[in-house]
Enzyme design. Sequence first.
Site, PDB file in Angstrom:
ATOM      1  N   GLU A  82       0.800  -1.235   0.000  1.00  0.00           N
ATOM      2  CA  GLU A  82       0.000   0.000   0.000  1.00  0.00           C
ATOM      3  C   GLU A  82       0.825   1.274   0.000  1.00  0.00           C
ATOM      4  O   GLU A  82       0.386   2.293  -0.506  1.00  0.00           O
ATOM      5  CB  GLU A  82      -0.925   0.015   1.230  1.00  0.00           C
ATOM      6  N   ASP A 113      -2.365  -4.632   3.572  1.00  0.00           N
ATOM      7  CA  ASP A 113      -2.471  -4.929   5.007  1.00  0.00           C
ATOM      8  C   ASP A 113      -3.397  -6.102   5.293  1.00  0.00           C
ATOM      9  O   ASP A 113      -4.233  -6.481   4.476  1.00  0.00           O
ATOM     10  CB  ASP A 113      -2.941  -3.683   5.772  1.00  0.00           C
ATOM     11  N   ASP A 166      -5.903  -6.516   7.394  1.00  0.00           N
ATOM     12  CA  ASP A 166      -7.266  -6.346   7.907  1.00  0.00           C
ATOM     13  C   ASP A 166      -8.262  -6.244   6.750  1.00  0.00           C
ATOM     14  O   ASP A 166      -7.914  -6.417   5.585  1.00  0.00           O
ATOM     15  CB  ASP A 166      -7.348  -5.112   8.825  1.00  0.00           C
ATOM     16  N   GLU A 204      -9.800  -3.703   5.432  1.00  0.00           N
ATOM     17  CA  GLU A 204      -9.473  -2.621   4.493  1.00  0.00           C
ATOM     18  C   GLU A 204      -8.415  -3.097   3.501  1.00  0.00           C
ATOM     19  O   GLU A 204      -8.507  -2.866   2.297  1.00  0.00           O
ATOM     20  CB  GLU A 204      -8.947  -1.417   5.282  1.00  0.00           C
ATOM     21  N   TYR A 257       1.902  -4.742  13.091  1.00  0.00           N
ATOM     22  CA  TYR A 257       0.784  -3.998  12.502  1.00  0.00           C
ATOM     23  C   TYR A 257       0.015  -3.216  13.561  1.00  0.00           C
ATOM     24  O   TYR A 257      -0.284  -3.734  14.639  1.00  0.00           O
ATOM     25  CB  TYR A 257      -0.146  -4.965  11.771  1.00  0.00           C
ATOM     26  N   ARG A 261      -3.047  -1.733  13.514  1.00  0.00           N
ATOM     27  CA  ARG A 261      -4.516  -1.782  13.665  1.00  0.00           C
ATOM     28  C   ARG A 261      -4.914  -3.177  14.114  1.00  0.00           C
ATOM     29  O   ARG A 261      -4.985  -4.110  13.315  1.00  0.00           O
ATOM     30  CB  ARG A 261      -5.202  -1.398  12.359  1.00  0.00           C
ATOM     31  N   HIS A 313      -4.736 -11.374  15.610  1.00  0.00           N
ATOM     32  CA  HIS A 313      -3.339 -11.647  15.272  1.00  0.00           C
ATOM     33  C   HIS A 313      -2.479 -11.367  16.493  1.00  0.00           C
ATOM     34  O   HIS A 313      -2.509 -12.123  17.441  1.00  0.00           O
ATOM     35  CB  HIS A 313      -2.918 -10.825  14.059  1.00  0.00           C
TER      36      HIS A 313
END
Length: 780
Positions: free
Chosen positions: A9, A82, A84, A86, A283, A285, A328
Amino acid sequence: MAKNLLIVESPAKAKTIEGYLGKDFTVKSSYGHIRDLVKSEDAIDIAHNFEQKYEVPADKKQVVSELKKLAKEAEMVWLASDEDREGEAISWHLYETLGLKEANTRRIVFHEITKPAITKAIENPRKIDYNLVNAQQARRVLDRLVGFELSPVLWKKVKPSLSAGRVQSVAVRLIVDREREINKFKSEAAFKIVAIFGKGKQAFKAELAERYSKQEDAEKFLTDCIGAAFNVSSLDTRPTKRSPAAPFTTSTLQQEASRKLGYSVSRTMSVAQKLYESGHITYMRTDSVNLSDTALNAATQEIISAYGDKYHQLRKYKTKSAGAQEAHEAIRPTYFDKHTIDGDSGDKRLYDLIWKRAIASQMSEAQFEKTTAKISISTRKEELTANGEVMKFDGFLKVYLESDDDESDDSQQDGENAMLPPLTKGQLLDLDEMSATERFSRPAARYTEASLVKKLEELGIGRPSTYAPTISTIQNRGYVVKEEREGKVRNFRVLTLKSGTIKKEERTENTGAERNKLFPTDIGAVVNDFLVLHFNGIVDFHFTATVEKQFDEIAQGLQDWTKMIRSFYTPFHKDVESTIETANKATGERDLGIHPENGKKVSVRIGRYGPFVQVGESATEDDKENKPLYASLRAGQSIETISLEDALELFKLPKKVGVYEDKDMTVAIGRFGPYIRHNSAFISLPKELDPHDVTEAQAIELIVEKRKKDAERLIKAFDEDPTVKILNGRWGPYIEFGKQNVKIPKGKEPLELTFEDCKALAAAESKAPAKGKKKFAKKK
């Protein structure tokens, strides 16, 4: 050309990963989402199962074009956005937009950017998880439908240019409800008794558990203590332990970075993203507090080598949140042996916080010896209590102590954590001083960004990826402001017993001062009330949390996303239609009373340009003599709390603030804001200066400053006509010819222009046809 194209990203992430992979890999960034719903009303086809219409925005066309070319040339495309929902949606958008084929496309995920993690991900690829994609689509579609349908209702019924969002509206409601709770709160006073025994290093404090609401009762207590004998009636010493907090989740990191570092929620997330993309942390989030076995082993080694065996205690934390979206890992350092990082101070401070919290979670408990002494009074039945604490072993406190949201002075007992001198049961004590201090009860605290995140999480509203954008949005929309407010001076009484005499005094304290707290604006409160009245489901806490659970079920493949949206949308759309037809316009209007001089009604409400006070009723076209008077509210004033007296003060402008050079200086408010009028000149007031509070000295200073700036702007003036000047403007020199601004042609030196030159240029420009103005046919 490399055989493999790996797409992430962000460019920072791409750069870090490229260092771990060999020449067979080209690593490129999609710069976030490469397409979004079209901006028009046909973005979602409601009749055909909420089918979406997407577009690649102009600023992403170049990126998409480059990625398409590279994807065609590569043997295998790795989608590494990523981990998640999103990120899963971004991978799906890439797959669709780049026209990828399943046979040569792989989806990989990792929660830390290290060589082993990347290698392991490439060895264990998977396909795009369409359950996660559907959960993200459901959120996006639902939020777009709510925004697109609710906003026009607000334009018609409240004020133009407003907008509404599903989670944002709930956040605003929490802040509005809290503000009203504070406004209704009636503070109660009570006297707190504190005694000091002994002197010097042997001195310690003891407190009476009971509070006295009447001064005479507190005074009677102190009077009874004159000449009384005080002795230790009981002594209880016991060991206590304190355990470390779990490693960070998104929510707890945002809260702690706010408390310890003063970071806003959005700043915390942008710094954390930078740390993640540089390979420093896992990560950012997540709502998991779990640590992997690899992390636990690394933490163990680091603690034992840095502090010794006795400081280590293995712990495995379990995530309490039932709807934990991505189970996670917690946020932790990638390498525990890396105590600090290179970078700016903001990055270093957040990394330090994450490192300490994760390390502390695997350290021993702190051990204390807590002593509670009860002290009897020969003349009273009540007992005083003294608490003392001695640390026997620091354990995790060697590294880290979690902060608390509670800022109240009274939340910490006097003497808590202080050491007590050696005491024995039955020991007689010498009273040095005793005081009865008037303390006031406090309302619930206003939300900070961090405590609002905590509340949203408790209610099950939003998920790790939504907290920061939600809090930014409600401030950007003008529904909530984060600001400082000055407190008010309050008197309180203190009675002090010293050397057998009671001294009474009145002291002052500043109360109610706020720093970086969230306040609802008037428009925020009016919109909230309108939504509560007509769209209660949208702002209902339980309902919003249920919607989040449904998104979780879609992510797990337990629910069809289109059915879920349909069940929400059908009743919601009916509410929209009926509200547009039947609801009254919302203004938050409140009657303040009658004007003492003219007997007219005084009221306050929201208007097109914000909150204002009105004196008199709205007049008809024919009755121009009785036109009402209007005045805007001052900063910090609210339509819910402004009094009649405060409202009448607003009509004291224009007012004369003094004389300068034999000319009056008058402060007034015009259509472009507050200003000072002096000798036909108008000087704008700076934002921080309230027009009602301007002094003569401040007005003179502003006039002098304006003249100085004007003089610096002046290049040349002409005796023939004082209204013609050559000035230095924002975009360079120009001619001010009366009310006409005239360009100076290239190659002409401003200082060399004569009055005749200026006159000719002004005449030529006024005759020239206007450029760039197009005529549009009127819509029929």
